[in-house]
Scaffold this active site. Sequence first.
Site, mmCIF file in Angstrom:
data_model
loop_
_atom_site.group_PDB
_atom_site.id
_atom_site.type_symbol
_atom_site.label_atom_id
_atom_site.label_comp_id
_atom_site.label_asym_id
_atom_site.label_seq_id
_atom_site.Cartn_x
_atom_site.Cartn_y
_atom_site.Cartn_z
ATOM 1 N N SER A 1 0.843 -1.198 0.000
ATOM 2 C CA SER A 1 0.000 0.000 0.000
ATOM 3 C C SER A 1 0.872 1.240 0.000
ATOM 4 O O SER A 1 2.003 1.229 0.504
ATOM 5 C CB SER A 1 -0.901 0.031 1.231
ATOM 6 O OG SER A 1 -0.174 0.449 2.374
ATOM 7 N N ASP A 2 0.340 2.327 -0.570
ATOM 8 C CA ASP A 2 0.973 3.612 -0.313
ATOM 9 C C ASP A 2 0.711 3.951 1.153
ATOM 10 O O ASP A 2 -0.219 3.429 1.778
ATOM 11 C CB ASP A 2 0.419 4.688 -1.247
ATOM 12 C CG ASP A 2 1.388 5.843 -1.439
ATOM 13 O OD1 ASP A 2 2.314 5.992 -0.617
ATOM 14 O OD2 ASP A 2 1.221 6.597 -2.408
ATOM 15 N N TRP A 3 1.530 4.826 1.717
ATOM 16 C CA TRP A 3 1.478 5.111 3.154
ATOM 17 C C TRP A 3 0.165 5.816 3.500
ATOM 18 O O TRP A 3 -0.073 6.943 3.101
ATOM 19 C CB TRP A 3 2.679 5.940 3.551
ATOM 20 C CG TRP A 3 3.857 5.131 4.003
ATOM 21 C CD1 TRP A 3 4.529 5.284 5.183
ATOM 22 C CD2 TRP A 3 4.505 4.046 3.326
ATOM 23 N NE1 TRP A 3 5.551 4.354 5.270
ATOM 24 C CE2 TRP A 3 5.546 3.585 4.150
ATOM 25 C CE3 TRP A 3 4.290 3.400 2.115
ATOM 26 C CZ2 TRP A 3 6.384 2.519 3.795
ATOM 27 C CZ3 TRP A 3 5.114 2.345 1.742
ATOM 28 C CH2 TRP A 3 6.142 1.914 2.580
#
Length: 739
Positions: free
Chosen positions: A265-267
Site C-alpha cells: 500500500s501507499d502510506w
Amino acid sequence: MLKLIKKIRMASLFALFVPCAMAQTPVYLDETKPIEQRIEDALSRMTLEEKVAMCHAQSKFSSPGVARLGIPENWTTDGPHGIRPEVLWDQWDQAAWTNDSCIAFPALTCLAASWSPEISLLYGKSIGEEARYRNKNILLGPGVNIYRSPLNGRNFEYMGEDPYLASKMVVPYIQGVQANGVAACVKHFALNNQEAYRHTVDVKVDDRALYEIYLPAFKAAVQEGEAWAIMGAYNRYKGEWCCHNQYLLNDILRDEWGFDGVVVSDWGGVNDTKQSIYNGLDMEFGTWTDGLSEGVSNAYDNYFLANPFLELLKSGEVPEEEVNKKVRNILRMIFRTNMNTKRPWGSFGTEEHALAGRRIAQEGIVLLQNKNKVLPINVNATRKILVVGENAIKMMTVGGGSSSLKAKYEISPLDGIRNYVSETVNVAYARGYVGDTDGSYNGVTSGQDLSENRPADVLIREAVDMARDADVVVFVGGLNKSDFQDCEGNDRKALELPYGQNEVIEALAAANPNVVVVIVSGNAVAMPWVNKVPAIVEAWYSGTEAGNALASILVGEVNPSGKLPFTFPVRLQDNGAHALGEFPGTEDSVTYHESIFVGYRWTDKENIKPLFPFGHGLSYTTFEYGKPSITAKTMGANEKLVVTVPVKNTGSREGAEVVQFYISDKKSSLPRPVKELKGFEKVRLNPGEEKVVSFTIDKEALSFYDDRIREWVAEPGKFEAIIGASATDIKGRLPFELK
C-alpha cells in the site's frame, strides 16, 4: 571395543554441540530448493499471529519477519531518486544519523529524457547498490504514472506522457535495481495523475484509455521487468481505493498479467479491512498514523491488516487461506531479496555513483532552442559570464515530498559553471528574483541562507546593470520542490513561471542579446519570452552532480542529446485535460474526457502547434536522415516488416540522435491517434559517420484496445510507418497494408 565406545562418545558430543550437522536443513532455508517449495515449508511453520504480523508495518518503514524462524524483517526506503535518510522508529523526525547521506540521482523526467535504456539500466544498478548497502530490500520506485497535465505536482517523479517510452525505460531500471537483491516497487498503480484530492477522488476513465495509455508501463514492469513489488495508489477507481481494488489488483495485475510479487500500500492508502483482505493487497504501511504525522504507541496493531484482520481469522469469518495468499507473496519477495545469500553487498555514496548520476543528467538535459549558436559558450573567447536566478544557487535535492533527500553533496549551477571555466573568466552572480528561501523538508535542511530583503525592482535593476557588459547571460530559473510546484501533496496553480521570473527574463533579453535561459523543473512551463531569447535549456532536477552536468553542456564539453518525454504547450488550454475542462475535478470525482488523446496525441488530433513537441531536442552537431525503406508493402497477421533509415552526422563533432518511429492507422472502426510511438533508438555518430537504424513492425505495434469486445485488435487496412526526430519533425513516411 574401547575404540568403538570412544567413537560413539565423540559422535554424541558432535551431535550435541553441532546439531545442524546431524539435523536436516529446513526446506525454507535451503536455497537449492525451488522457491515455491520453500514458501510452503516456511508457511507451515508459522503461527496465525506471525502470518498476520507480516502483512502490516511495525515502524514507519519496516514490517516484521519471523525471528523465531530466522526470517528477516522487510525494510523499505523511499526512492526513486535516492535513498531516503533514516527516521525514528515511530516518528517522521530524522534519526540524526551521520552516515545516511546519499547520492542524489536525477529525477525520472530527466532519465526519460535520455531516451536510453542503457542509461536506465545504469540508474537502476546504481540506486540499487545504494539501497542494498543500506540493507533495504524494497525500493519504493520507480514511478510510471502518465503525464496527463503539466500541473501535476508529482510529474517530476514519472517518465513522461507516452506509454511506450515509459515502458521501455522502466524495464532496465527494475532489472538494475533487482540485480542487487532489492525489490523495485513500481508505483503508483494506477491512475494517480494528480495530487489534488488524491485520497478521495474516484477516477473515471474509459477502458481504452486505461489499457492503451495508463497501464502499459505497469504491464511492462511486471511481464518484462519482472518487478517483485507494486505499490497501490491513493485514489479510487470504479469506486474502490486502488490499494485494495478487485479490478486492478486481482483481475488485471494477478490474473491477466501473472504478477507473483507483493502488493504494497501507499502510506496511509488503506481504508477498509474486508476490501484489503480480498482485493489484492499484501502489505499495509502508514495507515492509522495517516501515513504522515499522527501516531500512537500501538498504532501498528490497529492497522486494517493487523488486529482487525486477526480477529476475523480467529472467528472463522475469514478463512486462513486469505492470509496464506498474502504471506506467500511476501515470502517470495523475501527469498528473492534479503534471504538470498548470493546477492551483492552494494555500495553507498561513492564517486562511481556520483559520476553515474552526472552521466544520466548529461544524457537527459534537453537543448530546446539555440538561435545564432549562442551555445556552446566559447570559454576561450569569453571574459565575463553573468549567472542570474535563485535556482542557480538553491539546493534542489531537499523537498518535493517523499523523494526529498539528504544528499552527500550537491553542485549548484553557479558552482558548476565556475568549475568548467578558467580563472580568466569572470563568473558574476545576481539574484534576479526571490522564490522560496526555506531550505528544509521533513527534518532535512539545506543549510543555505537564501534570505533576501531587497524588493523585486531593485533585484531586476541590479541584474540588468550587470548584464550590459557580460558576454553571455545565463538565467537559471524554473520551478522548485516547494508546495504547489513540483512537490507531492498539491498540484501547481498555473503553467506560468512563479516569482516574477518572466519580468526578469524580459529585462535581461532587452539588455543583452546573448541570454541563455535554463529551466530547472520536472514540468512544462509557459514561455511568453520564447522569441526574445536565443537559447533555452531544460535542465531538470539533476541531483548531486546537477551543476557539473549542466555546465558540461553549456560549455560544450558534452554534446546535448536529450529529448522531451512530454509536450510543452503554449498555454494550458492546449492540453487535453484542461481543454475539456476537468482537471483536477472535484473531491469525489474526475473524468478523463480526453480519453486516449494525451500529450502529442491531443495536439495531433486538434492540429495544435506546441511550444516544444514531444521528442524534441537539439544538438551542437547536425544530422541528416536518408530515405527510409520497408521490406514489403503488405504484411499478414503473423508476419513482420522491417523499416530501415540511414542517419548521418553532417556536423563537425560527435553527437547522439534519437530516431523515433511512429505508426499511423489510416482508417479504423474506433477513433485512433494520428500517430503513436512504437520504437526509438539513440544512435551515436562521429562527424561524417552514418549508421542504419532499423525498426520492426509486428501485429502488436498495429493493435488498439477494443473496449467493445475487451480485446487487443489489429484491423486489416492501410497504415503508415513514420520516421521522426520529434513528434512534429517528420523525416519520412512509408505506406503499407495489413492483410
